[in-house]
Design a protein around this motif. Structure first.
Motif, PDB file in Angstrom:
ATOM      1  N   UNK A   1     -48.557  29.812  15.988  1.00  0.00           N
ATOM      2  CA  UNK A   1     -48.834  28.347  16.027  1.00  0.00           C
ATOM      3  C   UNK A   1     -50.523  28.152  16.388  1.00  0.00           C
ATOM      4  N   UNK A   2     -51.251  29.208  16.654  1.00  0.00           N
ATOM      5  CA  UNK A   2     -52.761  28.940  17.105  1.00  0.00           C
ATOM      6  C   UNK A   2     -53.414  29.179  15.574  1.00  0.00           C
ATOM      7  N   UNK A   3     -53.027  30.471  15.068  1.00  0.00           N
ATOM      8  CA  UNK A   3     -53.943  30.763  13.878  1.00  0.00           C
ATOM      9  C   UNK A   3     -53.567  30.102  12.517  1.00  0.00           C
ATOM     10  N   UNK A   4     -52.359  29.596  12.468  1.00  0.00           N
ATOM     11  CA  UNK A   4     -51.950  29.029  11.395  1.00  0.00           C
ATOM     12  C   UNK A   4     -52.902  27.797  10.699  1.00  0.00           C
TER      13      UNK A   4
ATOM     14  N   UNK B   1     -61.240  46.732  16.161  1.00  0.00           N
ATOM     15  CA  UNK B   1     -62.347  47.038  16.980  1.00  0.00           C
ATOM     16  C   UNK B   1     -62.173  47.968  17.868  1.00  0.00           C
ATOM     17  N   UNK B   2     -60.906  48.722  17.812  1.00  0.00           N
ATOM     18  CA  UNK B   2     -60.579  49.850  18.493  1.00  0.00           C
ATOM     19  C   UNK B   2     -60.451  49.685  19.805  1.00  0.00           C
ATOM     20  N   UNK B   3     -60.287  50.598  20.755  1.00  0.00           N
ATOM     21  CA  UNK B   3     -59.876  50.651  22.296  1.00  0.00           C
ATOM     22  C   UNK B   3     -60.822  50.083  23.033  1.00  0.00           C
ATOM     23  N   UNK B   4     -60.390  48.848  23.740  1.00  0.00           N
ATOM     24  CA  UNK B   4     -61.319  48.409  24.607  1.00  0.00           C
ATOM     25  C   UNK B   4     -60.514  47.812  25.866  1.00  0.00           C
ATOM     26  N   UNK B   5     -61.303  47.464  27.027  1.00  0.00           N
ATOM     27  CA  UNK B   5     -60.568  47.221  28.238  1.00  0.00           C
ATOM     28  C   UNK B   5     -60.855  45.689  28.207  1.00  0.00           C
ATOM     29  N   UNK B   6     -59.654  45.050  28.298  1.00  0.00           N
ATOM     30  CA  UNK B   6     -59.705  43.401  28.365  1.00  0.00           C
ATOM     31  C   UNK B   6     -59.158  42.897  29.601  1.00  0.00           C
ATOM     32  N   UNK B   7     -59.457  41.678  30.074  1.00  0.00           N
ATOM     33  CA  UNK B   7     -58.880  41.086  31.076  1.00  0.00           C
ATOM     34  C   UNK B   7     -57.350  40.372  30.812  1.00  0.00           C
ATOM     35  N   UNK B   8     -56.844  40.517  32.079  1.00  0.00           N
ATOM     36  CA  UNK B   8     -55.426  40.157  31.761  1.00  0.00           C
ATOM     37  C   UNK B   8     -55.589  38.483  31.828  1.00  0.00           C
ATOM     38  N   UNK B   9     -56.562  37.970  32.178  1.00  0.00           N
ATOM     39  CA  UNK B   9     -56.582  36.420  32.229  1.00  0.00           C
ATOM     40  C   UNK B   9     -57.137  35.959  30.774  1.00  0.00           C
ATOM     41  N   UNK B  10     -57.160  36.689  29.945  1.00  0.00           N
ATOM     42  CA  UNK B  10     -57.540  36.536  28.453  1.00  0.00           C
ATOM     43  C   UNK B  10     -56.352  36.472  27.627  1.00  0.00           C
ATOM     44  N   UNK B  11     -55.469  36.945  28.099  1.00  0.00           N
ATOM     45  CA  UNK B  11     -54.121  36.969  27.295  1.00  0.00           C
ATOM     46  C   UNK B  11     -53.513  35.779  27.257  1.00  0.00           C
ATOM     47  N   UNK B  12     -53.392  35.318  26.131  1.00  0.00           N
ATOM     48  CA  UNK B  12     -52.615  33.768  26.137  1.00  0.00           C
ATOM     49  C   UNK B  12     -51.246  33.601  25.404  1.00  0.00           C
ATOM     50  N   UNK B  13     -50.848  35.021  24.752  1.00  0.00           N
ATOM     51  CA  UNK B  13     -49.483  34.673  24.095  1.00  0.00           C
ATOM     52  C   UNK B  13     -49.074  35.784  23.462  1.00  0.00           C
ATOM     53  N   UNK B  14     -48.262  35.806  22.443  1.00  0.00           N
ATOM     54  CA  UNK B  14     -47.681  36.850  21.735  1.00  0.00           C
ATOM     55  C   UNK B  14     -47.709  36.670  20.476  1.00  0.00           C
ATOM     56  N   UNK B  15     -47.546  37.839  19.475  1.00  0.00           N
ATOM     57  CA  UNK B  15     -47.479  37.648  17.931  1.00  0.00           C
ATOM     58  C   UNK B  15     -46.195  37.537  17.510  1.00  0.00           C
ATOM     59  N   UNK B  16     -45.236  37.622  18.433  1.00  0.00           N
ATOM     60  CA  UNK B  16     -43.768  37.492  17.993  1.00  0.00           C
ATOM     61  C   UNK B  16     -43.109  36.252  18.747  1.00  0.00           C
ATOM     62  N   UNK B  17     -41.975  36.159  18.506  1.00  0.00           N
ATOM     63  CA  UNK B  17     -41.141  35.124  19.220  1.00  0.00           C
ATOM     64  C   UNK B  17     -40.344  35.701  20.376  1.00  0.00           C
TER      65      UNK B  17
END
Length: 164
Positions: free
Chosen positions: A46-49, A59-75
């Protein structure tokens, strides 16, 4: 709730606490007259379309913030927008992973797509849910950056600002 010192009981309590919070959040949305799907995970498509997929790069292995996770690739309907368990059917796997983490076993990194500063989970929904429930702020992830024709608008799919 403080830990009991018994990893299995603590993992079970974590799941039940997350489930109660999800239930209360769903009830609050209903009482406020919000649509039933307002608490669902934001689908990546819905966002990338509308932006036009141009390509991707690892980009490989990184440490990301949980607060940057906005959604999912699947239903996914197993978790709500804050990655709280929305169905009891995820309990066995959720508790098994939480128990492994509590016993000091390393959980594998999740897999995410990055669009702007936001991340969308491709693999690892249970691990994100456990991390959020147990108060972690960061998580290891294999990141794939998505390149689009148009830039991501500043206010698009902003993470919900969930608190645990």
């Amino acid at each position: 709730m403080p830990d009991t010192g018994f990893p299995r009981a603590d993992a079970e309590n974590d799941f039940l606490r997350a489930r109660r919070r999800q239930f209360r959040a769903a009830l609050a949305r209903r009482l406020r007259g919000r649509p039933a799907d307002s608490g669902r995970l934001v689908p990546f498509d819905e966002i990338v379309g509308p932006l036009g997929w141009r390509g991707q790069r690892q980009l490989g292995l990184q440490t990301i913030g949980l607060d940057t996770i906005a959604g999912t690739t699947g239903a996914r309907r197993d978790f709500d927008r804050c990655f709280r368990p929305a169905a009891s059917r995820v309990r066995f796997r959720w508790e098994r992973l939480a128990l492994a983490q509590r016993r000091g076993q390393a959980l594998p990194p999740i897999e995410v797509y990055r669009l702007g500063g936001l991340h969308f989970v491709d693999d690892g929904h249970h691990r994100v849910s456990i991390a959020a429930t147990t108060g972690q702020r960061l998580i290891d992830a294999y990141v794939t950056e998505v390149l689009t024709v148009a830039p991501l608008p500043a206010k698009a799919a902003k993470p919900p600002g969930c608190r645990y």
